[in-house]
Design a protein around this motif. Structure first.
Motif, PDB file in Angstrom:
ATOM      1  N   ALA A 230      82.714  34.388  26.266  1.00 41.03           N
ATOM      2  CA  ALA A 230      82.538  33.772  24.860  1.00 41.03           C
ATOM      3  C   ALA A 230      83.546  35.018  24.011  1.00 41.03           C
ATOM      4  O   ALA A 230      84.194  35.856  23.823  1.00 41.03           O
ATOM      5  N   LEU A 231      84.438  34.063  23.065  1.00 38.22           N
ATOM      6  CA  LEU A 231      85.158  34.573  21.991  1.00 38.22           C
ATOM      7  C   LEU A 231      84.806  35.360  21.143  1.00 38.22           C
ATOM      8  O   LEU A 231      85.212  36.246  20.001  1.00 38.22           O
ATOM      9  N   LEU A 232      83.333  34.676  20.305  1.00 35.98           N
ATOM     10  CA  LEU A 232      83.365  35.035  19.247  1.00 35.98           C
ATOM     11  C   LEU A 232      81.911  33.916  19.058  1.00 35.98           C
ATOM     12  O   LEU A 232      81.351  33.407  19.057  1.00 35.98           O
TER      13      LEU A 232
ATOM     14  N   TRP B 167      80.938  32.683  10.627  1.00 37.77           N
ATOM     15  CA  TRP B 167      81.981  32.973  11.912  1.00 37.77           C
ATOM     16  C   TRP B 167      82.714  34.168  12.123  1.00 37.77           C
ATOM     17  O   TRP B 167      83.148  34.412  10.912  1.00 37.77           O
ATOM     18  N   SER B 168      82.533  34.996  12.904  1.00 37.66           N
ATOM     19  CA  SER B 168      83.315  35.926  12.485  1.00 37.66           C
ATOM     20  C   SER B 168      84.632  36.126  14.722  1.00 37.66           C
ATOM     21  O   SER B 168      83.425  36.020  15.219  1.00 37.66           O
ATOM     22  N   ILE B 169      85.283  36.830  14.733  1.00 38.69           N
ATOM     23  CA  ILE B 169      85.840  37.122  15.908  1.00 38.69           C
ATOM     24  C   ILE B 169      86.916  38.202  15.641  1.00 38.69           C
ATOM     25  O   ILE B 169      86.786  38.808  14.789  1.00 38.69           O
ATOM     26  N   GLY B 170      86.650  38.737  16.848  1.00 41.88           N
ATOM     27  CA  GLY B 170      86.818  40.301  16.850  1.00 41.88           C
ATOM     28  C   GLY B 170      88.299  40.043  17.087  1.00 41.88           C
ATOM     29  O   GLY B 170      89.513  39.090  18.050  1.00 41.88           O
ATOM     30  N   LEU B 171      89.444  40.766  16.235  1.00 40.76           N
ATOM     31  CA  LEU B 171      90.905  40.935  16.375  1.00 40.76           C
ATOM     32  C   LEU B 171      91.317  41.142  16.949  1.00 40.76           C
ATOM     33  O   LEU B 171      92.661  41.021  17.653  1.00 40.76           O
ATOM     34  N   ASP B 172      90.713  42.927  17.747  1.00 40.65           N
ATOM     35  CA  ASP B 172      91.109  43.264  18.554  1.00 40.65           C
ATOM     36  C   ASP B 172      90.659  43.102  20.228  1.00 40.65           C
ATOM     37  O   ASP B 172      92.423  42.967  21.086  1.00 40.65           O
ATOM     38  N   ARG B 173      90.015  42.443  20.570  1.00 39.37           N
ATOM     39  CA  ARG B 173      89.761  40.840  21.574  1.00 39.37           C
ATOM     40  C   ARG B 173      91.204  40.391  21.257  1.00 39.37           C
ATOM     41  O   ARG B 173      91.650  39.572  22.608  1.00 39.37           O
ATOM     42  N   LEU B 174      91.334  39.698  20.336  1.00 36.19           N
ATOM     43  CA  LEU B 174      92.116  38.491  20.022  1.00 36.19           C
ATOM     44  C   LEU B 174      93.685  38.818  20.351  1.00 36.19           C
ATOM     45  O   LEU B 174      94.479  38.285  21.927  1.00 36.19           O
TER      46      LEU B 174
ATOM     47  N   ALA C  34      85.849  49.799  28.220  1.00 34.97           N
ATOM     48  CA  ALA C  34      87.381  48.729  27.894  1.00 34.97           C
ATOM     49  C   ALA C  34      87.369  47.740  26.964  1.00 34.97           C
ATOM     50  O   ALA C  34      85.664  47.109  26.456  1.00 34.97           O
ATOM     51  N   GLY C  35      87.810  47.878  25.683  1.00 34.58           N
ATOM     52  CA  GLY C  35      88.014  46.917  24.623  1.00 34.58           C
ATOM     53  C   GLY C  35      86.992  46.708  23.391  1.00 34.58           C
ATOM     54  O   GLY C  35      86.711  46.150  22.596  1.00 34.58           O
ATOM     55  N   ARG C  36      86.108  47.847  23.209  1.00 33.00           N
ATOM     56  CA  ARG C  36      84.826  48.423  22.214  1.00 33.00           C
ATOM     57  C   ARG C  36      85.389  49.532  21.445  1.00 33.00           C
ATOM     58  O   ARG C  36      85.956  50.726  22.257  1.00 33.00           O
ATOM     59  N   TYR C  37      85.714  49.765  20.572  1.00 41.28           N
ATOM     60  CA  TYR C  37      86.327  50.784  19.829  1.00 41.28           C
ATOM     61  C   TYR C  37      85.189  51.004  18.069  1.00 41.28           C
ATOM     62  O   TYR C  37      84.226  50.172  18.583  1.00 41.28           O
ATOM     63  N   ARG C  38      85.444  52.341  17.508  1.00 42.41           N
ATOM     64  CA  ARG C  38      84.255  52.212  16.956  1.00 42.41           C
ATOM     65  C   ARG C  38      85.115  51.715  15.192  1.00 42.41           C
ATOM     66  O   ARG C  38      84.137  51.244  14.358  1.00 42.41           O
ATOM     67  N   GLN C  39      86.074  51.916  15.233  1.00 40.56           N
ATOM     68  CA  GLN C  39      86.896  51.386  14.531  1.00 40.56           C
ATOM     69  C   GLN C  39      87.758  49.863  14.955  1.00 40.56           C
ATOM     70  O   GLN C  39      88.370  50.247  15.717  1.00 40.56           O
ATOM     71  N   PHE C  40      86.848  48.507  14.691  1.00 40.92           N
ATOM     72  CA  PHE C  40      87.431  47.544  15.248  1.00 40.92           C
ATOM     73  C   PHE C  40      88.304  46.797  13.712  1.00 40.92           C
ATOM     74  O   PHE C  40      87.392  46.893  13.075  1.00 40.92           O
ATOM     75  N   TRP C  41      88.714  45.968  14.553  1.00 41.28           N
ATOM     76  CA  TRP C  41      88.665  44.550  13.148  1.00 41.28           C
ATOM     77  C   TRP C  41      87.831  43.422  13.663  1.00 41.28           C
ATOM     78  O   TRP C  41      88.139  42.983  15.069  1.00 41.28           O
ATOM     79  N   GLN C  42      88.011  42.894  12.381  1.00 46.80           N
ATOM     80  CA  GLN C  42      87.158  41.112  11.949  1.00 46.80           C
ATOM     81  C   GLN C  42      87.603  40.456  11.607  1.00 46.80           C
ATOM     82  O   GLN C  42      88.233  40.633  10.221  1.00 46.80           O
ATOM     83  N   ILE C  43      87.667  38.790  11.573  1.00 49.09           N
ATOM     84  CA  ILE C  43      88.301  37.736  10.708  1.00 49.09           C
ATOM     85  C   ILE C  43      86.720  36.808  10.790  1.00 49.09           C
ATOM     86  O   ILE C  43      86.715  36.955  11.521  1.00 49.09           O
TER      87      ILE C  43
ATOM     88  N   PHE D  29      83.071  49.129  11.864  1.00 51.02           N
ATOM     89  CA  PHE D  29      82.814  50.459  11.973  1.00 51.02           C
ATOM     90  C   PHE D  29      81.468  50.660  12.625  1.00 51.02           C
ATOM     91  O   PHE D  29      80.571  50.369  12.147  1.00 51.02           O
ATOM     92  N   ARG D  30      81.686  50.815  14.441  1.00 53.82           N
ATOM     93  CA  ARG D  30      80.145  51.180  14.476  1.00 53.82           C
ATOM     94  C   ARG D  30      80.100  51.540  15.897  1.00 53.82           C
ATOM     95  O   ARG D  30      81.534  52.249  16.627  1.00 53.82           O
ATOM     96  N   TYR D  31      79.655  52.895  15.861  1.00 53.84           N
ATOM     97  CA  TYR D  31      79.542  53.604  16.402  1.00 53.84           C
ATOM     98  C   TYR D  31      78.845  53.325  18.117  1.00 53.84           C
ATOM     99  O   TYR D  31      77.994  52.968  18.638  1.00 53.84           O
ATOM    100  N   GLU D  32      79.294  52.855  18.632  1.00 52.72           N
ATOM    101  CA  GLU D  32      79.463  52.393  20.201  1.00 52.72           C
ATOM    102  C   GLU D  32      79.501  53.056  21.312  1.00 52.72           C
ATOM    103  O   GLU D  32      80.850  53.957  21.055  1.00 52.72           O
ATOM    104  N   ARG D  33      79.050  53.204  22.484  1.00 52.41           N
ATOM    105  CA  ARG D  33      79.457  53.944  23.490  1.00 52.41           C
ATOM    106  C   ARG D  33      80.752  54.106  24.250  1.00 52.41           C
ATOM    107  O   ARG D  33      81.236  52.010  23.353  1.00 52.41           O
TER     108      ARG D  33
HETATM  109  P1  AMP Z   1      79.114  40.675  17.063  1.00 53.78           P
HETATM  110  O1  AMP Z   1      79.380  41.105  15.406  1.00 53.78           O
HETATM  111  O2  AMP Z   1      78.856  41.743  17.688  1.00 53.78           O
HETATM  112  O3  AMP Z   1      78.784  39.628  16.731  1.00 53.78           O
HETATM  113  O4  AMP Z   1      80.652  40.224  17.092  1.00 53.78           O
HETATM  114  C1  AMP Z   1      82.134  40.008  16.499  1.00 53.78           C
HETATM  115  C2  AMP Z   1      82.802  40.060  17.113  1.00 53.78           C
HETATM  116  O5  AMP Z   1      83.587  41.042  17.311  1.00 53.78           O
HETATM  117  C3  AMP Z   1      82.894  40.013  18.618  1.00 53.78           C
HETATM  118  O6  AMP Z   1      84.184  38.706  19.052  1.00 53.78           O
HETATM  119  C4  AMP Z   1      83.032  40.895  18.945  1.00 53.78           C
HETATM  120  O7  AMP Z   1      84.118  41.006  20.111  1.00 53.78           O
HETATM  121  C5  AMP Z   1      84.042  42.229  18.369  1.00 53.78           C
HETATM  122  N1  AMP Z   1      83.136  43.255  18.117  1.00 53.78           N
HETATM  123  C6  AMP Z   1      82.095  43.523  17.782  1.00 53.78           C
HETATM  124  N2  AMP Z   1      82.014  45.283  18.181  1.00 53.78           N
HETATM  125  C7  AMP Z   1      83.265  45.103  18.298  1.00 53.78           C
HETATM  126  C8  AMP Z   1      83.301  46.480  19.000  1.00 53.78           C
HETATM  127  N3  AMP Z   1      82.996  48.091  18.875  1.00 53.78           N
HETATM  128  N4  AMP Z   1      85.282  46.740  19.243  1.00 53.78           N
HETATM  129  C9  AMP Z   1      86.112  45.590  19.136  1.00 53.78           C
HETATM  130  N5  AMP Z   1      85.439  44.654  18.879  1.00 53.78           N
HETATM  131  C10 AMP Z   1      83.799  44.525  18.952  1.00 53.78           C
END
Ligand code: AMP
Length: 417
Positions: free
Chosen positions: A278-280, A302-309, A117-126, A110-114
């Motif tokens: 950059a993917l991750l 390392w971590s990767i954004g699942l939404d992005r994938l 596109a492609g940025r969410y306030r609830q998003f998933w990471q692997i 969870f991040r209170y982001e502006r």
């Molecule tokens: P970070 O922790 O900022 O280095 O981001 C790691 C991964 O999480 C990256 O692959 C981003 O694409 C994804 N990510 C970070 N913030 C968001 C967000 N608000 N919405 C979707 N994906 C995000």
């Protein structure tokens, strides 16, 4: 009418199909490497993030979902999962022996982001985190797992971008040289960089401002300041990646700006969707466990954004391939009871069948089956019941045949292949 909270979304249908496919691939391929899943709570004491991600970072400073709970505890919904995993391995003494701990996680952050596109306030990471492993070989193992996982998803144009950020001991000499370089052209750098050069000079290197990037031309590079062991580590990692055929390039401006990062820092770049992006990212963070109150241990992750994938998968492959199951349509109460019994046997045998339970007319039931993309409709009326058969309509070809009831299970299993 109530709507989902801004920046959050409901997952269902073909988008969720991709989430699940990717998650299945993660579990399969990470287990192969001996990694175990860890699930930490979404809520953590805010200190966990302040002491790891850092109070001055945007994530903690501006984007954190934090609040006081009813017991007046200051808690936060996790903006990332490394800090939580580190807190957990310390709390449960998973580092009590010198055995490696290989862990991975999948979950919402969870991040209170502006909004963009492609940025969410609830998003998933692997993410994957390995503890008590310090060798370049262990990093290569993690990178191979990551690379092969991305390849399994069909991503073909991948390059690792790598650097070494050294150790806290070798950084002061670099900082000094870098600050001296900065002073020779300080007017060309943005205001933020003027702050960064005092607080954390490494961060100047990854400033997003194009003018700053141009001003960095010819800057001193960290690799020239590495202590002999760190340099050997870096050279060895490159050797291994070369031998294994993992494409990489060196990027002297790639830094993980936080103090606990040591030696290897990396990103994965992809041109699978045209322009390189950059993917991750990830790297070695030998200082973090201690910083959070645990022992001094080596760690890499390392971590990767699942939404992005998922977006990438949709753009590359369209909808996730999914075969709707056949539908069993009973007509009348006696057939419906029999259908429940039959279907139960098929389900127990591991077959997929959807049972029409509404008691609607055949025409209605077939319309629904067609809308759901069912390949076959198995129609069971009283007549079929008496004869011990089922009428099978191929919904694609429009043809129909009759199957003996006691052969259906086998035929369905054959169809599934
Ligand atoms: P970070 O922790 O900022 O280095 O981001 C790691 C991964 O999480 C990256 O692959 C981003 O694409 C994804 N990510 C970070 N913030 C968001 C967000 N608000 N919405 C979707 N994906 C995000």
């Amino acid at each position: 009418m109530a709507q989902s909270v801004k920046g959050t979304r409901d997952l269902f249908g073909s988008e969720l199909d991709w989430f699940q496919r990717i998650e299945d691939t993660v579990r399969r391929s990470f287990h192969r490497h001996g990694y175990s899943e860890i699930r930490t709570p979404i809520l953590e004491e805010i200190e966990v993030f302040k002491r790891s991600v850092g109070e001055s970072s945007d994530i903690v400073h501006k984007e954190m979902y934090d609040f006081f709970d009813k017991g007046k505890r200051h808690v936060a919904m996790r903006p990332e999962n490394t800090a939580g995993v580190v807190r957990a391995v310390i709390q449960h003494q998973l580092l009590a022996t010198s055995d490696p701990q290989l862990l991975y996680y999948i979950g919402p952050m969870f991040r209170y982001e502006r909004m963009q596109a492609g940025r969410y306030r609830q998003f998933w990471q692997i993410g994957a985190e390995s503890f008590q492993v310090s060798t370049p070989e262990s990093e290569a193992e993690s990178l191979v797992m990551l690379y092969d996982f991305l390849r399994e998803l069909g991503l073909a144009q991948l390059t690792f971008s790598i650097n070494s950020v050294g150790t806290p001991e070798c950084r002061p000499a670099f900082h000094e040289a870098f600050r001296a370089f900065f002073r020779t052209r300080e007017a060309e750098f943005c205001e933020d960089c003027h702050r960064r050069i005092e607080e954390n000079p490494l961060r100047v290197l990854d400033c997003k401002n194009a003018r700053c990037q141009a001003a960095l031309e010819g800057h001193p590079v960290l690799v020239d300041f590495l202590d002999p062991a760190s340099l050997e580590h870096h050279v060895r990692l490159k050797e291994i990646l070369t031998t294994l055929g993992l494409p990489f390039e060196e990027n002297p401006r790639l830094v993980r700006g936080l103090d606990y990062y040591t030696r290897t820092a990396f990103e994965v770049l992809s041109t699978d969707l045209g322009a390189q992006s950059a993917l991750l990212g990830g790297g070695r963070y030998d200082g973090l466990v201690k910083q959070l109150g645990g022992p001094q241990v080596a760690a890499f992750g390392w971590s990767i954004g699942l939404d992005r994938l998922v977006t990438l998968m949709q753009q590359l492959h369209g909808k996730a391939p999914r075969q709707a199951p056949p539908v069993l349509i009973p007509l009348g109460p006696a057939a419906t009871l029999k259908a429940l019994e039959l279907a139960r046997g098929w389900w127990a045998a591991g077959l997929d069948v959807v049972l029409e339970t509404r008691g609607v007319k055949l025409k209605n039931a077939l319309t629904t089956a067609n809308r759901q993309g069912a390949p076959l409709a198995l129609i069971l009326g009283d007549g079929e019941l008496d004869q011990g058969v089922v009428a099978v309509k191929d919904l694609t070809a429009g043809t129909q045949e009759t199957w003996a009831l006691d052969t259906v299970q086998e035929r369905l299993a054959d169809l599934r292949g």
